[in-house]
Design an enzyme around this catalytic site. Structure first.
Site, PDB file in Angstrom:
ATOM      1  N   TYR A 175      19.412  49.336  75.073  1.00  8.35           N
ATOM      2  CA  TYR A 175      18.717  50.475  74.451  1.00  8.35           C
ATOM      3  C   TYR A 175      17.690  51.117  75.391  1.00  8.35           C
ATOM      4  CZ  TYR A 175      20.869  49.706  69.876  1.00  8.35           C
ATOM      5  OH  TYR A 175      21.758  49.622  68.847  1.00  8.35           O
ATOM      6  N   ASN A 207      20.304  49.366  60.278  1.00 12.18           N
ATOM      7  CA  ASN A 207      21.325  50.267  59.735  1.00 12.18           C
ATOM      8  C   ASN A 207      22.758  49.819  60.011  1.00 12.18           C
ATOM      9  OD1 ASN A 207      21.373  50.899  62.406  1.00 12.18           O
ATOM     10  ND2 ASN A 207      20.694  53.015  62.195  1.00 12.18           N
ATOM     11  N   HIS A 214      26.245  50.279  65.084  1.00 13.53           N
ATOM     12  CA  HIS A 214      26.013  51.219  66.180  1.00 13.53           C
ATOM     13  C   HIS A 214      27.304  51.988  66.419  1.00 13.53           C
ATOM     14  CE1 HIS A 214      24.892  52.779  70.144  1.00 13.53           C
ATOM     15  NE2 HIS A 214      26.102  52.419  70.541  1.00 13.53           N
ATOM     16  N   GLU A 261      28.754  51.790  77.440  1.00 16.28           N
ATOM     17  CA  GLU A 261      28.451  50.726  76.473  1.00 16.28           C
ATOM     18  C   GLU A 261      29.598  49.725  76.364  1.00 16.28           C
ATOM     19  OE1 GLU A 261      25.530  53.674  73.884  1.00 16.28           O
ATOM     20  OE2 GLU A 261      27.406  52.998  72.985  1.00 16.28           O
TER      21      GLU A 261
HETATM   22  P1  GDP Z   1      21.985  56.290  66.021  1.00 22.88           P
HETATM   23  O1  GDP Z   1      22.664  56.981  67.176  1.00 22.88           O
HETATM   24  O2  GDP Z   1      22.373  56.854  64.685  1.00 22.88           O
HETATM   25  O3  GDP Z   1      22.154  54.783  66.060  1.00 22.88           O
HETATM   26  O4  GDP Z   1      20.411  56.595  66.146  1.00 22.88           O
HETATM   27  P2  GDP Z   1      19.419  56.710  67.395  1.00 22.88           P
HETATM   28  O5  GDP Z   1      20.179  56.776  68.690  1.00 22.88           O
HETATM   29  O6  GDP Z   1      18.444  57.788  67.078  1.00 22.88           O
HETATM   30  O7  GDP Z   1      18.597  55.339  67.356  1.00 22.88           O
HETATM   31  C1  GDP Z   1      19.170  54.129  67.816  1.00 22.88           C
HETATM   32  C2  GDP Z   1      18.810  53.022  66.854  1.00 22.88           C
HETATM   33  O8  GDP Z   1      17.406  52.823  66.869  1.00 22.88           O
HETATM   34  C3  GDP Z   1      19.142  53.301  65.381  1.00 22.88           C
HETATM   35  O9  GDP Z   1      20.485  53.058  65.047  1.00 22.88           O
HETATM   36  C4  GDP Z   1      18.192  52.362  64.682  1.00 22.88           C
HETATM   37  O10 GDP Z   1      18.683  51.002  64.662  1.00 22.88           O
HETATM   38  C5  GDP Z   1      16.965  52.425  65.572  1.00 22.88           C
HETATM   39  N1  GDP Z   1      16.007  53.404  65.069  1.00 22.88           N
HETATM   40  C6  GDP Z   1      16.106  54.766  65.064  1.00 22.88           C
HETATM   41  N2  GDP Z   1      15.028  55.343  64.510  1.00 22.88           N
HETATM   42  C7  GDP Z   1      14.203  54.319  64.155  1.00 22.88           C
HETATM   43  C8  GDP Z   1      12.918  54.253  63.527  1.00 22.88           C
HETATM   44  O11 GDP Z   1      12.304  55.265  63.185  1.00 22.88           O
HETATM   45  N3  GDP Z   1      12.391  52.998  63.318  1.00 22.88           N
HETATM   46  C9  GDP Z   1      13.039  51.858  63.693  1.00 22.88           C
HETATM   47  N4  GDP Z   1      12.461  50.664  63.451  1.00 22.88           N
HETATM   48  N5  GDP Z   1      14.257  51.878  64.281  1.00 22.88           N
HETATM   49  C10 GDP Z   1      14.827  53.089  64.507  1.00 22.88           C
END
Ligand code: GDP
Length: 138
Positions: free
Chosen positions: A50, A113, A116, A127
């Protein structure tokens, strides 16, 4: 590359015993699993995966969470795989995820959530290679 994407079933989903149900949804949506393994990421490995989110406020929490327990990593094949899979998993925040999506059914919060899904062909390749050698991709 456009027909492959990368996914992880995250520690929250593993803990709840949702792995089988999520794989069923992936199969039912017409994805072919071309690589798969269960593993437990160290904090270092989760941090590397990440790295792009390093400056985000939730980075520390994300690394803690992703190294909390086992995950299942997989490479999936389908026409237009990246976009199709993002549609199948739904919005990052399950509160905004559409009916019928994996996150609507299995995710509990924006952080935890369940799954991924790669956001581009380029990232799908990076990845997938993070977890699988060429010999492990079928
Ligand atoms: P994705 O592409 O839908 O997985 O979302 P992103 O790339 O924006 O973020 C990667 C991952 O970081 C997400 O799937 C979540 O597990 C985590 N994440 C994103 N936003 C938040 C947040 O506001 N708080 C926390 N604790 N985790 C977050």
């Amino acid at each position: 590359m456009t027909n492959r994407t990368f996914t992880m079933i995250k520690p929250d989903a593993t803990e709840k015993g949702s792995t089988g149900g999520i794989l069923e949804m992936i199969n039912a949506a017409g994805f072919r699993i071309v690589a798969m393994k269960m593993t437990h990421l160290s904090k270092e490995k989760a941090g590397q995966f990440y790295e792009v989110h390093k400056e985000r406020p939730f980075y520390g929490e994300l690394v803690e969470f992703m190294s909390r327990g086992p995950i299942t990593a997989a490479i999936l094949e389908k026409e237009n795989a990246v976009e199709e899979f993002r549609n199948l998993i739904g919005a990052t925040n399950p509160a905004n995820a559409a009916e019928g999506t994996i996150r609507k059914k299995y995710a509990s919060s924006i952080g935890e959530n369940a799954v991924h899904g790669s956001d581009s062909d380029e990232n799908a390749a990076i990845e997938g290679a993070f977890f699988f050698s060429k010999l492990e991709q079928f």
